[in-house]
Scaffold this motif. Structure first.
Motif, PDB file in Angstrom:
ATOM      1  N   GLY A 129       0.885  -1.165   0.015  1.00 59.99           N
ATOM      2  CA  GLY A 129      -0.013   0.076  -0.126  1.00 59.99           C
ATOM      3  C   GLY A 129       0.904   1.341  -0.005  1.00 59.99           C
ATOM      4  O   GLY A 129       0.581   2.184  -0.836  1.00 59.99           O
ATOM      5  N   THR A 130       1.607   1.268   0.823  1.00 64.09           N
ATOM      6  CA  THR A 130       2.843   2.434   0.699  1.00 64.09           C
ATOM      7  C   THR A 130       3.481   2.532  -0.623  1.00 64.09           C
ATOM      8  O   THR A 130       3.752   3.788  -1.022  1.00 64.09           O
ATOM      9  N   GLN A 131       3.827   1.569  -1.291  1.00 62.89           N
ATOM     10  CA  GLN A 131       4.519   1.637  -2.430  1.00 62.89           C
ATOM     11  C   GLN A 131       3.555   2.230  -3.664  1.00 62.89           C
ATOM     12  O   GLN A 131       3.985   2.689  -4.573  1.00 62.89           O
ATOM     13  N   LEU A 132       2.322   1.584  -3.628  1.00 65.31           N
ATOM     14  CA  LEU A 132       1.162   2.071  -4.542  1.00 65.31           C
ATOM     15  C   LEU A 132       0.973   3.187  -4.424  1.00 65.31           C
ATOM     16  O   LEU A 132       0.395   4.229  -5.509  1.00 65.31           O
ATOM     17  N   ALA A 133       0.972   3.661  -3.195  1.00 64.52           N
ATOM     18  CA  ALA A 133       0.533   5.397  -2.611  1.00 64.52           C
ATOM     19  C   ALA A 133       1.678   6.272  -3.188  1.00 64.52           C
ATOM     20  O   ALA A 133       1.271   7.495  -3.294  1.00 64.52           O
ATOM     21  N   GLU A 134       2.666   5.960  -3.141  1.00 61.14           N
ATOM     22  CA  GLU A 134       3.867   6.895  -3.416  1.00 61.14           C
ATOM     23  C   GLU A 134       3.728   7.729  -4.476  1.00 61.14           C
ATOM     24  O   GLU A 134       3.928   9.003  -4.389  1.00 61.14           O
ATOM     25  N   PRO A 135       3.297   7.309  -5.945  1.00 61.59           N
ATOM     26  CA  PRO A 135       3.312   8.041  -7.019  1.00 61.59           C
ATOM     27  C   PRO A 135       2.206   9.227  -6.911  1.00 61.59           C
ATOM     28  O   PRO A 135       2.386  10.228  -7.290  1.00 61.59           O
ATOM     29  N   PHE A 136       0.932   8.832  -6.101  1.00 62.83           N
ATOM     30  CA  PHE A 136       0.125   9.733  -5.828  1.00 62.83           C
ATOM     31  C   PHE A 136       0.417  10.899  -4.934  1.00 62.83           C
ATOM     32  O   PHE A 136      -0.019  12.067  -5.073  1.00 62.83           O
ATOM     33  N   ARG A 137       1.233  10.524  -3.895  1.00 62.34           N
ATOM     34  CA  ARG A 137       1.881  11.660  -3.112  1.00 62.34           C
ATOM     35  C   ARG A 137       2.806  12.565  -3.548  1.00 62.34           C
ATOM     36  O   ARG A 137       2.655  13.595  -3.421  1.00 62.34           O
ATOM     37  N   ILE A 138       3.791  11.763  -4.384  1.00 58.29           N
ATOM     38  CA  ILE A 138       5.014  12.808  -5.083  1.00 58.29           C
ATOM     39  C   ILE A 138       4.295  13.554  -6.138  1.00 58.29           C
ATOM     40  O   ILE A 138       4.468  14.621  -6.389  1.00 58.29           O
ATOM     41  N   HIS A 139       3.555  12.844  -7.198  1.00 60.54           N
ATOM     42  CA  HIS A 139       3.104  13.625  -8.259  1.00 60.54           C
ATOM     43  C   HIS A 139       1.746  14.271  -8.360  1.00 60.54           C
ATOM     44  O   HIS A 139       1.421  15.349  -9.040  1.00 60.54           O
ATOM     45  N   ARG A 140       0.843  13.628  -7.377  1.00 55.38           N
ATOM     46  CA  ARG A 140      -0.482  14.506  -7.275  1.00 55.38           C
ATOM     47  C   ARG A 140      -0.575  15.044  -5.775  1.00 55.38           C
ATOM     48  O   ARG A 140      -1.878  15.633  -5.865  1.00 55.38           O
ATOM     49  N   ARG A 141       0.373  15.119  -5.231  1.00 57.43           N
ATOM     50  CA  ARG A 141       0.278  15.825  -3.788  1.00 57.43           C
ATOM     51  C   ARG A 141      -0.984  15.581  -3.128  1.00 57.43           C
ATOM     52  O   ARG A 141      -1.490  16.125  -2.147  1.00 57.43           O
ATOM     53  N   MET A 142      -1.314  14.150  -3.228  1.00 63.39           N
ATOM     54  CA  MET A 142      -2.271  13.670  -2.074  1.00 63.39           C
ATOM     55  C   MET A 142      -2.006  13.669  -0.942  1.00 63.39           C
ATOM     56  O   MET A 142      -1.005  13.305  -0.388  1.00 63.39           O
ATOM     57  N   SER A 143      -2.940  13.541  -0.081  1.00 60.92           N
ATOM     58  CA  SER A 143      -2.596  13.381   1.358  1.00 60.92           C
ATOM     59  C   SER A 143      -2.566  11.769   1.596  1.00 60.92           C
ATOM     60  O   SER A 143      -2.808  10.969   0.671  1.00 60.92           O
ATOM     61  N   ALA A 144      -2.031  11.321   2.775  1.00 57.30           N
ATOM     62  CA  ALA A 144      -1.801  10.054   2.843  1.00 57.30           C
ATOM     63  C   ALA A 144      -2.961   9.040   2.885  1.00 57.30           C
ATOM     64  O   ALA A 144      -3.059   8.191   2.284  1.00 57.30           O
ATOM     65  N   LYS A 145      -4.123   9.805   3.423  1.00 59.72           N
ATOM     66  CA  LYS A 145      -5.453   8.998   3.422  1.00 59.72           C
ATOM     67  C   LYS A 145      -6.155   8.741   1.696  1.00 59.72           C
ATOM     68  O   LYS A 145      -6.229   7.570   1.389  1.00 59.72           O
ATOM     69  N   GLU A 146      -5.824   9.998   1.319  1.00 60.49           N
ATOM     70  CA  GLU A 146      -6.365   9.699  -0.141  1.00 60.49           C
ATOM     71  C   GLU A 146      -5.416   9.028  -1.321  1.00 60.49           C
ATOM     72  O   GLU A 146      -6.056   8.103  -1.697  1.00 60.49           O
ATOM     73  N   ALA A 147      -3.988   8.933  -0.802  1.00 58.68           N
ATOM     74  CA  ALA A 147      -3.011   8.060  -1.492  1.00 58.68           C
ATOM     75  C   ALA A 147      -3.289   6.475  -1.251  1.00 58.68           C
ATOM     76  O   ALA A 147      -3.286   5.819  -1.933  1.00 58.68           O
ATOM     77  N   ARG A 148      -3.744   6.418  -0.088  1.00 62.26           N
ATOM     78  CA  ARG A 148      -4.010   4.958   0.502  1.00 62.26           C
ATOM     79  C   ARG A 148      -5.239   4.660  -0.400  1.00 62.26           C
ATOM     80  O   ARG A 148      -5.481   3.539  -0.737  1.00 62.26           O
ATOM     81  N   GLY A 149      -6.317   5.356  -0.463  1.00 60.38           N
ATOM     82  CA  GLY A 149      -7.597   4.945  -1.399  1.00 60.38           C
ATOM     83  C   GLY A 149      -7.479   4.693  -2.667  1.00 60.38           C
ATOM     84  O   GLY A 149      -7.865   3.743  -3.347  1.00 60.38           O
ATOM     85  N   LYS A 150      -6.159   5.445  -3.289  1.00 58.80           N
ATOM     86  CA  LYS A 150      -5.932   5.066  -4.467  1.00 58.80           C
ATOM     87  C   LYS A 150      -5.264   3.734  -4.783  1.00 58.80           C
ATOM     88  O   LYS A 150      -5.336   2.956  -5.742  1.00 58.80           O
ATOM     89  N   ALA A 151      -4.505   3.545  -3.844  1.00 56.01           N
ATOM     90  CA  ALA A 151      -3.787   2.197  -3.705  1.00 56.01           C
ATOM     91  C   ALA A 151      -4.673   0.904  -3.637  1.00 56.01           C
ATOM     92  O   ALA A 151      -4.498  -0.067  -4.404  1.00 56.01           O
ATOM     93  N   ILE A 152      -5.781   1.174  -2.610  1.00 53.53           N
ATOM     94  CA  ILE A 152      -6.681   0.038  -2.694  1.00 53.53           C
ATOM     95  C   ILE A 152      -7.508  -0.100  -4.097  1.00 53.53           C
ATOM     96  O   ILE A 152      -7.503  -1.107  -4.551  1.00 53.53           O
TER      97      ILE A 152
END
Length: 344
Positions: A129-152
């Motif tokens: 989940g951490t690894q899948l969320a990383e692109p969204f946090r780096i490139h889309r500036r999402m919060s940890a919660k939003e990025a986790r949702g994208k990972a799921i």
């Protein structure tokens, strides 16, 4: 079988190639490797196009330069290797003229790669989940919660069961096929313009191979990606690719539409590969193969690179290297006697 549901946003975000160009244009790419005995050319003047919504396969034996070409395109060459010539144009822009920071911004939104060994490519220390969320946090500036949702959401789209509970698992807790799906999910997270896929079904059983390739087909259509498939599997190329570039000893020796190249090869190496597939083999019969081995990169012959293994070799082949020349509409081959082969 996997069924992908394209969202309304994805369905309307179909990319188009630059006017008169392709999503990815590689021209005269040359890569050298530094060795104790001096530099050797591992990729020699390779050129090809990858178009949106299509797949081009780089096909050939191990060591022919397929993976080195892919690594050069994404800028992940080993420190002992370097691009010494040519152009790599992504969406019309030459990435070789960009700064490192500019190229880094392209990784994910524009260009991505799926590596051969998923267990090595995934970081064993972090959860998937951490690894899948990383692109969204780096490139889309999402919060940890939003990025986790994208990972799921990504895990669900690539067929990982119970993603809500498995998002906190580590890579070693997944099977080989599931890890490959996770690697694909990471690669397509930001809907890249171009996706390079390096031997995506190695060490997977036949059923899982089919599922992985169906997944890639669906994602390619959904995001209108240009896909570059690196493989030695002729059956995979036949089923998945639109175009093929056959590589030998660091060079492209034949290219064109898959159906045409496989039905009427214009280079002896391509014909040798096709003849070696045991389509109608019976017990007790001799299997066809290409004699010999590819040349040592330290001593590439001055003439045709395939001369030592070619059944059609002539004096001209030993003295003059054939250029990759047109053999018909959308086709090319590097053989002095390609017309003779096509009539044979």
């Amino acid at each position: 079988m996997i069924r992908l549901k394209a969202t309304a946003k994805a369905a309307t975000a179909q990319r188009t190639d630059p006017p008169g160009g392709a999503a990815l244009e590689v021209r005269d790419l040359t890569v050298e490797i530094m060795t104790h005995s001096g530099p050797v050319v591992a990729v020699d003047g390779v050129s090809f196009d990858a178009r949106s919504g299509q797949t081009i396969a780089l096909l050939g034996e191990s060591g022919c330069g397929k993976s080195m070409t892919a690594q050069a395109v994404v800028g992940l060459l080993d420190p002992v290797a370097s691009v010494t010539g040519g152009q790599i144009r992504l969406g019309g822009a030459d990435t070789r003229t960009m700064s490192r920071a500019e190229r880094r911004k392209l990784a994910g939104p524009e260009l991505s790669i799926v590596f051969q060994d998923a267990l090595t490519a995934l970081n064993p220390v972090y959860t998937v989940g951490t690894q899948l969320a990383e692109p969204f946090r780096i490139h889309r500036r999402m919060s940890a919660k939003e990025a986790r949702g994208k990972a799921i959401e990504l895990m669900r789209r690539v067929g990982i069961p119970e993603p809500e509970t498995r998002v906190d698992a580590h890579p070693h807790q997944f099977s080989g096929g599931m890890r490959q799906r996770l690697l694909i999910a990471m690669a397509v997270a930001l809907s890249p313009r171009v996706l390079l896929v390096d031997e995506p079904t190695t060490a997977l059983d036949v059923t899982v191979q089919a599922q992985i390739m169906e997944l890639l087909r669906g994602l390619r259509a959904e995001h209108s990606m240009a896909v570059v498939l690196i493989t030695h599997d002729l059956a995979l190329v036949s089923e998945q690719a639109d175009q093929v570039a056959v590589m030998y000893a660091g060079s492209i020796v034949e290219q064109g539409p898959v159906a045409e190249v496989f039905s009427a090869p214009r280079h002896p190496y391509t014909r040798g590969l096709l003849d070696s597939v045991p389509v109608h083999a019976e017990r007790g019969t001799t299997l066809s193969s290409i004699p010999g081995t590819p040349p040592d990169l330290h001593s590439i012959p001055s003439g045709c690179v395939f001369q030592a293994r070619c059944p059609m070799v002539r004096d001209l082949c030993r003295t003059t290297r054939p250029a990759l020349a047109a053999t018909g509409e959308g086709r090319a081959a590097a053989c002095h006697f390609s017309e003779e082969l096509s009539n044979g």
